[in-house]
Design an enzyme around this catalytic site. Sequence first.
Site, PDB file in Angstrom:
ATOM      1  N   LYS A  12       0.830  -1.216   0.000  1.00  0.00           N
ATOM      2  CA  LYS A  12       0.000   0.000   0.000  1.00  0.00           C
ATOM      3  C   LYS A  12       0.866   1.268   0.000  1.00  0.00           C
ATOM      4  CE  LYS A  12      -3.999  -2.420   1.752  1.00  0.00           C
ATOM      5  NZ  LYS A  12      -5.240  -2.345   2.549  1.00  0.00           N
ATOM      6  N   TYR A  52     -11.976  -2.697  -5.315  1.00  0.00           N
ATOM      7  CA  TYR A  52     -12.674  -2.671  -4.023  1.00  0.00           C
ATOM      8  C   TYR A  52     -14.187  -2.606  -4.205  1.00  0.00           C
ATOM      9  CZ  TYR A  52      -8.273  -2.205  -1.449  1.00  0.00           C
ATOM     10  OH  TYR A  52      -7.035  -2.436  -0.896  1.00  0.00           O
ATOM     11  N   ASN A 115      -2.767  -0.989   6.620  1.00  0.00           N
ATOM     12  CA  ASN A 115      -2.393  -2.336   7.054  1.00  0.00           C
ATOM     13  C   ASN A 115      -1.402  -3.008   6.088  1.00  0.00           C
ATOM     14  OD1 ASN A 115      -4.116  -2.795   4.954  1.00  0.00           O
ATOM     15  ND2 ASN A 115      -5.777  -3.679   6.179  1.00  0.00           N
ATOM     16  N   HIS A 118      -2.351  -5.403   0.544  1.00  0.00           N
ATOM     17  CA  HIS A 118      -3.521  -6.144   0.080  1.00  0.00           C
ATOM     18  C   HIS A 118      -3.016  -7.508  -0.373  1.00  0.00           C
ATOM     19  CE1 HIS A 118      -6.975  -7.437  -2.188  1.00  0.00           C
ATOM     20  NE2 HIS A 118      -6.115  -7.826  -3.117  1.00  0.00           N
ATOM     21  N   GLU A 129      -7.580 -10.729  -9.854  1.00  0.00           N
ATOM     22  CA  GLU A 129      -6.634  -9.656  -9.520  1.00  0.00           C
ATOM     23  C   GLU A 129      -5.336  -9.775 -10.328  1.00  0.00           C
ATOM     24  OE1 GLU A 129      -6.470  -9.878  -5.221  1.00  0.00           O
ATOM     25  OE2 GLU A 129      -8.453  -8.944  -5.045  1.00  0.00           O
TER      26      GLU A 129
HETATM   27  P1  ADP Z   1      -8.516  -7.260   3.625  1.00  0.00           P
HETATM   28  O1  ADP Z   1      -7.583  -6.235   3.028  1.00  0.00           O
HETATM   29  O2  ADP Z   1      -7.979  -7.806   4.946  1.00  0.00           O
HETATM   30  O3  ADP Z   1      -8.884  -8.366   2.660  1.00  0.00           O
HETATM   31  P2  ADP Z   1     -11.160  -6.032   3.189  1.00  0.00           P
HETATM   32  O4  ADP Z   1     -11.199  -6.612   1.815  1.00  0.00           O
HETATM   33  O5  ADP Z   1     -12.346  -6.223   4.083  1.00  0.00           O
HETATM   34  O6  ADP Z   1      -9.883  -6.519   4.018  1.00  0.00           O
HETATM   35  O7  ADP Z   1     -10.939  -4.442   3.094  1.00  0.00           O
HETATM   36  C1  ADP Z   1     -10.100  -3.888   2.124  1.00  0.00           C
HETATM   37  C2  ADP Z   1      -9.325  -2.715   2.720  1.00  0.00           C
HETATM   38  O8  ADP Z   1     -10.232  -1.681   3.103  1.00  0.00           O
HETATM   39  C3  ADP Z   1      -8.580  -3.096   4.015  1.00  0.00           C
HETATM   40  O9  ADP Z   1      -7.350  -3.725   3.776  1.00  0.00           O
HETATM   41  C4  ADP Z   1      -8.411  -1.710   4.638  1.00  0.00           C
HETATM   42  O10 ADP Z   1      -7.348  -0.976   4.051  1.00  0.00           O
HETATM   43  C5  ADP Z   1      -9.749  -1.057   4.293  1.00  0.00           C
HETATM   44  N1  ADP Z   1     -10.734  -1.273   5.372  1.00  0.00           N
HETATM   45  C6  ADP Z   1     -11.475  -2.402   5.576  1.00  0.00           C
HETATM   46  N2  ADP Z   1     -12.281  -2.263   6.663  1.00  0.00           N
HETATM   47  C7  ADP Z   1     -12.036  -1.016   7.148  1.00  0.00           C
HETATM   48  C8  ADP Z   1     -12.561  -0.244   8.242  1.00  0.00           C
HETATM   49  N3  ADP Z   1     -13.496  -0.743   9.053  1.00  0.00           N
HETATM   50  N4  ADP Z   1     -12.067   1.003   8.427  1.00  0.00           N
HETATM   51  C9  ADP Z   1     -11.140   1.506   7.588  1.00  0.00           C
HETATM   52  N5  ADP Z   1     -10.619   0.859   6.546  1.00  0.00           N
HETATM   53  C10 ADP Z   1     -11.051  -0.394   6.318  1.00  0.00           C
END
Ligand code: ADP
Length: 141
Positions: A12, A52, A115, A118, A129
Amino acid sequence: MKTIETTLILVKPDAVAEGLTGQVLHRLESNGLKILNCRMLRLNAALLQEHYAHLSHLPFFPEIEKFMSSGPVVAVALSGENAIARVRDLLGPTDSTKAPKGTIRGDLGKDKMHNVLHASDSPETAQAELRRFFGSTEPKV
Ligand code: ADP
């Protein structure tokens, strides 16, 4: 069962800007994952909407769009045994503050949004993807 798979990660924008790309790739390579292909790019609105789509109805989607387009990401195709689940295990859960120490998010992540990486979460998303970012499900150079 051991299956050789290919998965897609995106480092990211904040992690790229902070110089964490090498450390993240080192962790993954040390776990036996092989880099098949990689590229650095900026995510535009169309790519973000597609990538997304499962979150586009959520109130924080505009924040995700802003964050994910705030600088370049590094997209990497990684292959190895059970690569899809293994990368997700090494990464840890979405919320970095709840991710165990020793996982990439637990050690290097900041919060739910920031975090580090991805990573594809199923064979179907990995295929979509890999095609999205490399135009092929086996993007060998
Ligand atoms: P992951 O990346 O663990 O597969 P998701 O697909 O649910 O998770 O979400 C995609 C991205 O959206 C996350 O990696 C994060 O950057 C962001 N995100 C998800 N949930 C939240 C939240 N509750 N608050 C802020 N950002 C979020």
